[in-house]
Design a protein around this motif. Structure first.
Motif, PDB file in Angstrom:
ATOM      1  N   PHE A  80       0.872  -1.164   0.000  1.00 46.94           N
ATOM      2  CA  PHE A  80       0.000   0.000   0.000  1.00 46.94           C
ATOM      3  C   PHE A  80       0.914   1.221   0.000  1.00 46.94           C
ATOM      4  N   ALA A 129       1.176   5.506  -0.379  1.00 47.14           N
ATOM      5  CA  ALA A 129       0.588   6.844  -0.447  1.00 47.14           C
ATOM      6  C   ALA A 129       1.663   7.813  -0.902  1.00 47.14           C
ATOM      7  N   ASN A 189      -2.407  10.582  -3.332  1.00 44.59           N
ATOM      8  CA  ASN A 189      -2.795   9.380  -4.056  1.00 44.59           C
ATOM      9  C   ASN A 189      -2.484   8.161  -3.184  1.00 44.59           C
ATOM     10  N   LEU A 190      -3.431   7.220  -3.056  1.00 43.30           N
ATOM     11  CA  LEU A 190      -3.230   5.966  -2.333  1.00 43.30           C
ATOM     12  C   LEU A 190      -3.394   4.816  -3.308  1.00 43.30           C
ATOM     13  N   GLN A 191      -2.359   3.960  -3.395  1.00 42.64           N
ATOM     14  CA  GLN A 191      -2.349   2.860  -4.360  1.00 42.64           C
ATOM     15  C   GLN A 191      -2.184   1.512  -3.654  1.00 42.64           C
ATOM     16  N   VAL A 192      -2.789   0.476  -4.236  1.00 43.47           N
ATOM     17  CA  VAL A 192      -2.503  -0.911  -3.875  1.00 43.47           C
ATOM     18  C   VAL A 192      -1.780  -1.519  -5.067  1.00 43.47           C
ATOM     19  N   GLU A 193      -0.542  -1.946  -4.859  1.00 44.50           N
ATOM     20  CA  GLU A 193       0.296  -2.340  -5.995  1.00 44.50           C
ATOM     21  C   GLU A 193       0.845  -3.754  -5.797  1.00 44.50           C
ATOM     22  N   GLY A 207      -5.823   2.586  -7.463  1.00 46.72           N
ATOM     23  CA  GLY A 207      -6.015   3.345  -6.246  1.00 46.72           C
ATOM     24  C   GLY A 207      -7.005   4.474  -6.415  1.00 46.72           C
ATOM     25  N   GLN A 256       1.516   7.490 -13.337  1.00 44.60           N
ATOM     26  CA  GLN A 256       0.154   7.317 -12.870  1.00 44.60           C
ATOM     27  C   GLN A 256      -0.788   7.982 -13.866  1.00 44.60           C
TER      28      GLN A 256
END
Length: 417
Positions: free
Chosen positions: A103, A105, A133-137, A163, A226
């Protein structure tokens, strides 16, 4: 003498067959063959769920790739690329040596040329905005996928993710941008835009280069892009996708332990084959033993004594030295005798106890043989419900030795009355 030898063989094998009666029913009928075992020589990795977690802290620079402004009077397209600082924080875990997740940010302030088309003469007019921005990668360690090395120093890790992002605090600034319609430039900008916060669902992709500094700390350099919807910068003109390109660096801190245990079934093929061979050898021996016992039973239902009980399997109960305790391996012989008596209600038997003359005095052995005979008779009456009137309990101590080998005379023998 021939009858005695055959009887000794019968007694020896009978104990094994009786104590393994259930197993014999299973194994004797099975084919004795070697089991084939194949494997694909693949290493399987596993670890405790507490291990292989990490925390990331990073910083770098980002540039938004959005709509460009046009200065009509200057007859030029303004450059929208404005590099600004970006900061990031993340945490995740490697679920295998080559697949992980995190996760992440990241955010900062972005600057880009105002995507307007004014007829006024201005230069260096641009928009300022903030975004987080918050991402699950998902992470993929390419080199470990090729060849896992727990001491690897350098890793190449592509990633992609999904995200959510929020953009706000849109402000315009300009060096020679005069007031628009009698108001200042910030108010002029806001007159074209009604939303104060823009929400988007970005997709991220990139590549990370990781260098191990020690067991618990890595340094990483990362390039990422992104992709947002067209409203990311509060404008919906031009291209339908906005983007932000970033170059970042930072440190990765490993927590909860680092490393993997391995398992490869091919490493155990030889042990499995050896155990399988032992099982098959025992099956063959058990089968041969059962066949030999069957032959002996057919030849000698009762050695030396013509009136001996013709009960299934053994008509004796053996004891250890100086003991009247019935062994578990001998209990089946008492059970067989009880079943025979139930099947032949008119028959009566004698239960005769003996002792070995090489151990103990004659008087002591007489008492020992008495206890042995009574112990066997008690199991027949109390456990299996045989009428005591059908039993005659007798003991001969060591004065009479049924067998020439004294060790075999620690015994109780069933005979017919």
């Amino acid at each position: 003498m021939k009858a005695k030898k055959l009887y000794l063989m019968l007694l020896c094998a009978g104990s094994l067959v009786c104590s393994s009666a259930n197993a014999q029913d299973v194994f004797v009928d099975d084919a004795v063959s070697v089991t084939e075992f194949t494997c694909d020589n693949t290493n399987h990795y596993f670890s405790n769920w507490r291990n292989n977690w990490f925390i990331e802290i990073g910083a770098g620079a980002s540039v938004p790739l959005v709509e460009r402004g046009i200065n009509n009077r200057a007859m030029k397209t303004l450059d929208a690329a404005k590099w600004t600082a970006t900061y990031s924080f993340g945490f995740g875990r490697w679920v295998s040596p080559y697949i992980g997740f995190r996760f992440k940010a990241l955010g900062g302030s972005y600057h880009f040329d105002a995507p307007l088309d004014p007829n006024t003469n201005y230069e260096d007019a641009f928009i300022h905005m903030k975004s987080v921005n918050l991402q699950v990668e998902m992470l993929w360690d390419m080199l470990n996928s090729i060849n896992y090395n727990p001491k690897r120093v350098f890793s190449i890790i592509p990633f992609f993710g999904l995200g959510g992002a929020a953009s706000w605090d849109f402000k315009s600034q300009g060096k020679d941008w005069p007031p628009f319609m009698g108001v200042n430039n910030n108010a002029a900008y806001k007159s074209f835009h009604s939303k104060r916060v823009q929400w988007t669902l970005p997709v991220s992709a990139g590549i990370q280069f990781r260098f191990r500094l020690c067991k618990y700390v890595d340094f990483f350099a990362e390039a990422r892009a992104q992709f947002y919807g067209d409203n990311f910068n509060n404008y919906s003109t031009g291209n339908s996708i906005d983007a932000v390109v970033s170059a970042m660096g930072g440190f990765n801190f490993n927590i909860g332990g680092r490393g993997w245990n391995t398992f490869n079934e091919c490493n155990y093929v030889s042990q499995i084959a050896a155990l399988n061979g032992q099982v098959n050898d025992l099956r063959a021996q058990l089968l041969a033993c059962g066949q030999e016992v069957a032959k002996l039973q057919a030849q000698l239902p009762c050695p030396e004594q013509k009136d001996c009980v013709n009960a299934p399997l053994m008509s004796t109960v053996r004891f250890t030295i100086n003991s009247d305790k019935i062994l578990p391996t001998e209990e089946v012989n008492i059970y067989n005798m009880a079943e025979w008596l139930k099947a032949n209600p008119n028959e009566k038997i004698m239960v005769v106890g003996y002792a070995d003359k090489d151990t103990g005095t004659s008087d002591y052995n007489m008492g020992l043989s008495e206890r042995r005979a009574n112990a066997v008779a008690k199991v027949l009456t109390d456990t299996y419900g045989i009428d005591p009137d059908r039993l005659t309990v007798k003991w001969d101590g060591s004065d009479i030795q049924p067998y020439s080998t004294n060790d075999w005379n620690r015994i109780v023998i069933f005979t017919q009355k």
